[in-house]
Scaffold this motif. Sequence first.
Motif, PDB file in Angstrom:
ATOM      1  N   THR A 127       0.830  -1.077  -0.109  1.00  0.00           N
ATOM      2  CA  THR A 127      -0.196  -0.259   0.188  1.00  0.00           C
ATOM      3  C   THR A 127       0.704   1.181   0.204  1.00  0.00           C
ATOM      4  N   ALA A 128       2.082   0.957   0.846  1.00  0.00           N
ATOM      5  CA  ALA A 128       2.726   2.585   1.104  1.00  0.00           C
ATOM      6  C   ALA A 128       3.533   2.603  -0.411  1.00  0.00           C
ATOM      7  N   GLY A 129       3.641   1.585  -1.352  1.00  0.00           N
ATOM      8  CA  GLY A 129       4.689   1.705  -2.745  1.00  0.00           C
ATOM      9  C   GLY A 129       3.996   1.910  -3.688  1.00  0.00           C
ATOM     10  N   ARG A 130       2.614   1.859  -3.978  1.00  0.00           N
ATOM     11  CA  ARG A 130       1.620   2.303  -4.532  1.00  0.00           C
ATOM     12  C   ARG A 130       0.765   3.640  -3.960  1.00  0.00           C
ATOM     13  N   LEU A 131       0.578   4.035  -2.837  1.00  0.00           N
ATOM     14  CA  LEU A 131       0.496   5.404  -2.122  1.00  0.00           C
ATOM     15  C   LEU A 131       1.350   6.470  -3.201  1.00  0.00           C
TER      16      LEU A 131
END
Length: 132
Positions: free
Chosen positions: A79-83
């Motif tokens: 999620t952190a990477g996508r966001l």
Amino acid sequence: MNDNIKVTELELRIFQCIWQLDNLATVNSIIEHWPDADAPGYTTVLKTLQKMESKSLVDHQKQGKQHAYFSLVNREEVTAGRLGTIIKRLFSGNKLSFAEYFLQENEFSQSELDELKALIEEKEGGRKNGHK
């Protein structure tokens, strides 16, 4: 935690299936649990899993004649990477602009707003105590 994890949309959907299946899934079980009617074919899922394995995102173990795949990264890292990618591409890396957009475009109950305030206060408290 690695915030630099970059996954494609297909990889993200495969992760979602793996996590839904208690972090152990065969190609067939991924296809069976695909979130919509447009599930990719067996070969597409298999090749994508093999690419994900080469990127150290997943690994596998033998289950009879099949391989069962499991995630090597957690949902928060993905999620952190996508966001991070979204903020970088759509908001020129400006986290405050993203937060403002998010707040303006969504309806929040009073309890959700209270929770957001508490999260901000917690973050502020961590900075006062010498943390990032």
